[in-house]
Design an enzyme around this catalytic site. Structure first.
Site, PDB file in Angstrom:
ATOM      1  N   ARG A  91       0.848  -1.203   0.000  1.00  0.00           N
ATOM      2  CA  ARG A  91       0.000   0.000   0.000  1.00  0.00           C
ATOM      3  C   ARG A  91       0.878   1.246   0.000  1.00  0.00           C
ATOM      4  NH1 ARG A  91      -3.266  -2.338   4.887  1.00  0.00           N
ATOM      5  NH2 ARG A  91      -1.225  -3.271   4.998  1.00  0.00           N
ATOM      6  N   SER A 129      -7.517  -3.896   7.408  1.00  0.00           N
ATOM      7  CA  SER A 129      -8.477  -4.581   8.279  1.00  0.00           C
ATOM      8  C   SER A 129      -8.639  -3.802   9.584  1.00  0.00           C
ATOM      9  CB  SER A 129      -7.996  -6.000   8.593  1.00  0.00           C
ATOM     10  OG  SER A 129      -7.858  -6.753   7.419  1.00  0.00           O
TER      11      SER A 129
HETATM   12  P1  ADP Z   1      -0.394  -9.298   7.528  1.00  0.00           P
HETATM   13  O1  ADP Z   1      -0.750  -9.348   8.983  1.00  0.00           O
HETATM   14  O2  ADP Z   1       0.430 -10.445   7.063  1.00  0.00           O
HETATM   15  O3  ADP Z   1       0.135  -7.953   7.066  1.00  0.00           O
HETATM   16  P2  ADP Z   1      -2.882  -8.579   6.254  1.00  0.00           P
HETATM   17  O4  ADP Z   1      -4.156  -9.380   6.295  1.00  0.00           O
HETATM   18  O5  ADP Z   1      -2.904  -7.256   6.929  1.00  0.00           O
HETATM   19  O6  ADP Z   1      -1.776  -9.546   6.802  1.00  0.00           O
HETATM   20  O7  ADP Z   1      -2.453  -8.348   4.736  1.00  0.00           O
HETATM   21  C1  ADP Z   1      -2.219  -9.439   3.873  1.00  0.00           C
HETATM   22  C2  ADP Z   1      -1.605  -8.909   2.582  1.00  0.00           C
HETATM   23  O8  ADP Z   1      -2.526  -8.067   1.903  1.00  0.00           O
HETATM   24  C3  ADP Z   1      -0.360  -8.051   2.817  1.00  0.00           C
HETATM   25  O9  ADP Z   1       0.545  -8.274   1.756  1.00  0.00           O
HETATM   26  C4  ADP Z   1      -0.884  -6.638   2.762  1.00  0.00           C
HETATM   27  O10 ADP Z   1       0.116  -5.704   2.381  1.00  0.00           O
HETATM   28  C5  ADP Z   1      -1.942  -6.794   1.677  1.00  0.00           C
HETATM   29  N1  ADP Z   1      -2.977  -5.775   1.793  1.00  0.00           N
HETATM   30  C6  ADP Z   1      -3.745  -5.490   2.855  1.00  0.00           C
HETATM   31  N2  ADP Z   1      -4.587  -4.459   2.585  1.00  0.00           N
HETATM   32  C7  ADP Z   1      -4.324  -4.097   1.287  1.00  0.00           C
HETATM   33  C8  ADP Z   1      -4.834  -3.075   0.414  1.00  0.00           C
HETATM   34  N3  ADP Z   1      -5.763  -2.219   0.819  1.00  0.00           N
HETATM   35  N4  ADP Z   1      -4.315  -3.004  -0.831  1.00  0.00           N
HETATM   36  C9  ADP Z   1      -3.341  -3.862  -1.227  1.00  0.00           C
HETATM   37  N5  ADP Z   1      -2.810  -4.826  -0.456  1.00  0.00           N
HETATM   38  C10 ADP Z   1      -3.296  -4.954   0.792  1.00  0.00           C
END
Ligand code: ADP
Length: 161
Positions: A91, A129
């Site tokens: 992001r 999230s």
């Molecule tokens: P983690 O705890 O491993 O960061 P997340 O569920 O927060 O897990 O995110 C999983 C993946 O999705 C990560 O690579 C994160 O950067 C990506 N991600 C989360 N939100 C977005 C978004 N809004 N746009 C693009 N990628 C996202």
């Protein structure tokens, strides 16, 4: 050989930003496994089973995407699935340093598996999230940010608490 990518994360809960990355990844790779990790250092709102279920509903129309869960090391999991690629979303600049550290460590553990990054779609660049949970807690409308099944699950969750 089929190109298989693992898309790992907490997905607590899955957002439209995650779905965008999964959807675009599914166009590039033959198969994508979305792996829900049980990150002990985070206090999740949804159980792993609930997160898997929501992801299954949200990706039901994506034929080459499957959902799984895992609690060990990502690289062990990826190897056990014969995956060649780990797929992550980026992001803002703030994601970069964290991802660089993890990717460097993962490469040390297994240099056969490459990590691929996809830049977020501009409309989701500030979507996480945590932010969704924060505003859903105060009953704000999250219908533009998450799939309908997740919106319903959030409403139920916060009604219980
Ligand atoms: P983690 O705890 O491993 O960061 P997340 O569920 O927060 O897990 O995110 C999983 C993946 O999705 C990560 O690579 C994160 O950067 C990506 N991600 C989360 N939100 C977005 C978004 N809004 N746009 C693009 N990628 C996202």
């Amino acid at each position: 050989m089929a190109r298989l990518a693992i898309c790992p994360g907490s997905f607590d809960p899955v957002t439209n930003g995650h779905l965008d990355i999964i959807h675009r990844g599914a166009k590039v790779f033959d198969e994508v496994i979305v792996a829900v990790f049980n990150n002990q250092s985070k206090q999740p709102l949804f159980s792993v089973e609930e997160r898997v279920h929501l992801l299954q509903l949200a990706t039901a129309d994506m034929d080459n995407v499957t959902i799984d869960s895992c609690s060990g090391l990502l690289m062990d999991y990826a190897q056990s699935k014969n995956a060649q690629v780990v797929l992550r979303g980026l992001r803002a600049v703030t994601d970069f340093e964290y991802e660089l550290q993890i990717t460097s460590m993962n490469r040390k553990l297994n240099e056969e598996i490459e990590t691929f990054f996809m830049m977020t779609n501009n409309q989701y660049s500030f979507l996480s999230s945590s932010m969704v949970k924060e505003i859903a807690k105060y009953r704000a409308n999250v219908s533009d940010l998450v799939p309908a099944v997740v919106e319903e699950a959030l409403i139920k969750k916060y009604q219980q608490s």
